[in-house]
Write a protein that holds these residues in place. Structure first.
Motif, PDB file in Angstrom:
ATOM      1  N   LYS A  77       0.736  -1.223  -0.090  1.00  0.00           N
ATOM      2  CA  LYS A  77       0.064   0.191   0.075  1.00  0.00           C
ATOM      3  C   LYS A  77       0.639   1.252   0.015  1.00  0.00           C
ATOM      4  O   LYS A  77       0.569   2.316  -0.792  1.00  0.00           O
ATOM      5  N   GLN A  78       1.933   1.248   0.857  1.00  0.00           N
ATOM      6  CA  GLN A  78       2.693   2.576   0.933  1.00  0.00           C
ATOM      7  C   GLN A  78       3.617   2.766  -0.226  1.00  0.00           C
ATOM      8  O   GLN A  78       3.990   3.880  -0.603  1.00  0.00           O
ATOM      9  N   HIS A  79       3.807   1.854  -1.285  1.00  0.00           N
ATOM     10  CA  HIS A  79       4.723   1.854  -2.610  1.00  0.00           C
ATOM     11  C   HIS A  79       3.901   1.381  -3.787  1.00  0.00           C
ATOM     12  O   HIS A  79       4.491   1.487  -4.818  1.00  0.00           O
ATOM     13  N   ASN A  80       2.492   1.625  -3.468  1.00  0.00           N
ATOM     14  CA  ASN A  80       1.689   1.422  -4.741  1.00  0.00           C
ATOM     15  C   ASN A  80       2.272   0.162  -5.619  1.00  0.00           C
ATOM     16  O   ASN A  80       2.039   0.329  -6.655  1.00  0.00           O
ATOM     17  N   ALA A  81       2.189  -1.030  -4.858  1.00  0.00           N
ATOM     18  CA  ALA A  81       2.572  -2.098  -5.450  1.00  0.00           C
ATOM     19  C   ALA A  81       1.297  -3.141  -5.513  1.00  0.00           C
ATOM     20  O   ALA A  81       0.424  -3.285  -4.700  1.00  0.00           O
ATOM     21  N   ALA A  82       1.229  -3.935  -6.579  1.00  0.00           N
ATOM     22  CA  ALA A  82       0.296  -4.970  -6.486  1.00  0.00           C
ATOM     23  C   ALA A  82       1.128  -6.315  -6.552  1.00  0.00           C
ATOM     24  O   ALA A  82       2.179  -6.166  -7.165  1.00  0.00           O
TER      25      ALA A  82
END
Length: 408
Positions: free
Chosen positions: A108-113
């Motif tokens: 969530k913090q690093h905009n990762a899926a």
């Protein structure tokens, strides 16, 4: 790849946890799930007030998955391809060590899926283990064991949260058999079909099997969600693929010893292997998975000398980063990293994954996506462009630069 690296491939995932399944049968039941500020709370409901329960209510159709990227588009002539990095998790069970929520928060913090390969057995109480009939193994057998009730509930909680936050739920199957006559390496296409159907059933009927009818459903239709897998120990892919193709799956991530080049299809599925990456201090490469780095550091022991942990942590981090930099600065081949929610060697491999994630996320041309999102991108590209990308070898930059290389 050297003989040492090949040996590490054979031991991949021996300490791993298994994975998930599909499912969904029609039902007209509906339910209202809580919302907060127009968005579902983590681990609770999907961002809609009306959902269709499926079957016994273990899963539910809640509509379009939240937090998905814009629809992919083809590369423009001369455009530099994005650098895709896919973090994936074999087993995806939460056993009270806090690793599942830790990486959900980091994502969530690093905009990762990411892709979570959930084990069907991780939703089955041990008291119901006789429901499982593994091919070529005794009824109820499993090489990864069964979770406690508390840990099943935590796994359900974080699987809900993962999907609602935009991650993919894939399958790692059930019993994780890697050796002997019952190994998945020996299963026929028909036996893979049985394993898949059982994995689906365990996900689709966890309410019936546990008796926990007061818990919220998983917020997805598993038949639609499940489009890919990773087999236990990276074994058995050849006989799996015909069954996966018949089911309409889109990719498989089970190949061992892949190279950092652009992928091809096998049996109509994208073949997305764990890859050989540089291993600092050695002349051979290591597979891009935590367990394979462990196998080369502590000889398959999950508790090596504590004094070695700082150096091993740095070596693991540097290995992943070397694989990233090699692709990013040359052929832009996707990087696939496989992990387990384990605290092997003091949790240093979890720290290494976090270090890599935080070290690469802020580059505008780096895309931290799930396997499903990656194949969505592949499927809209011009086949001739993909074919040209595949002509680039490991560490080979395009002659004349990307603008020239992909101009025509």
């Amino acid at each position: 790849m050297s003989e040492a690296s090949r040996r590490s491939v054979l031991s991949a995932g021996l300490g791993a946890v298994a994975a998930i399944a599909l499912g969904g049968c029609d039902s007209s039941k509906t339910a209202t799930l809580p919302e907060k500020n127009g968005r579902a709370e983590s681990g609770a409901a999907a961002p809609t007030s009306s959902v269709r329960l499926i079957g016994d209510g273990s899963t539910a159709d809640t509509g379009k998955q939240p937090h998905q990227p814009d629809p992919p588009v083809p590369l423009e002539p001369g455009q530099t391809p994005p650098q895709f990095v896919i973090f994936s998790w074999d087993g995806a069970g939460e056993v009270g060590n806090g690793l599942f929520p830790r990486f959900l928060e980091l994502a969530k913090q690093h905009n990762a899926a990411m892709t979570f390969f959930l084990s069907g057995l991780y939703l089955v109480p041990e008291s119901k283990k006789n429901l499982y009939r593994p091919p070529n193994n005794p009824v109820g057998a499993s090489d990864i064991g069964y979770l406690t009730d508390e840990h099943i509930k935590l796994t359900l909680k974080y699987t809900r949260q993962a999907w609602l936050e935009g991650h993919e739920i894939g399958t790692h199957y059930n019993g994780h058999f890697c050796s002997g006559s019952g190994s998945v390496a020996n299963w026929t296409p028909a036996q893979w079909s049985s394993e898949i159907e059982q994995a689906k059933s365990f996900v689709n009927h966890w309410r019936t099997n546990t008796g926990w009818h007061d818990l919220e459903p998983l917020p997805f239709d598993y038949e639609k969600e499940l489009v890919g897998s990773r087999t236990p120990c990276l074994l058995g892919q050849d006989n799996l693929l015909p069954t996966a193709s018949r089911l309409g799956w889109r990719y498989d991530a089970s190949s061992p010893g892949g190279r950092q080049t652009w992928p091809v299809k096998r049996n109509g599925l994208w073949d997305l292997p764990l890859q050989g990456i540089p291993f600092p201090g050695h002349s051979f490469e290591v597979l891009s998975m935590d367990y394979n780095i462990l196998a080369n550091q502590s000889k398959n022991s999950t508790r090596g000398p504590v004094a070695n942990y700082p150096g091993w942590r740095k070596q693991a981090t540097d290995s992943y980063l070397a694989g990233f930099q090699r692709a990013y600065t040359t052929n832009r081949a996707p990087l696939f990293i496989g992990n387990h929610f384990e605290e092997w060697n003091g949790g240093i491999y979890m720290d290494a994954v976090e270090n890599v994630l935080t070290g690469i996320y802020d580059k505008s041309d780096v895309k931290l996506v799930s396997f499903r999102q990656f194949v969505d991108w592949l499927d809209v590209q011009d086949p001739q462009v993909l074919a040209k990308l595949r002509t680039l070898n490991v560490g080979q930059a395009p002659a004349g630069g990307w603008n020239s290389f992909l101009r025509t």
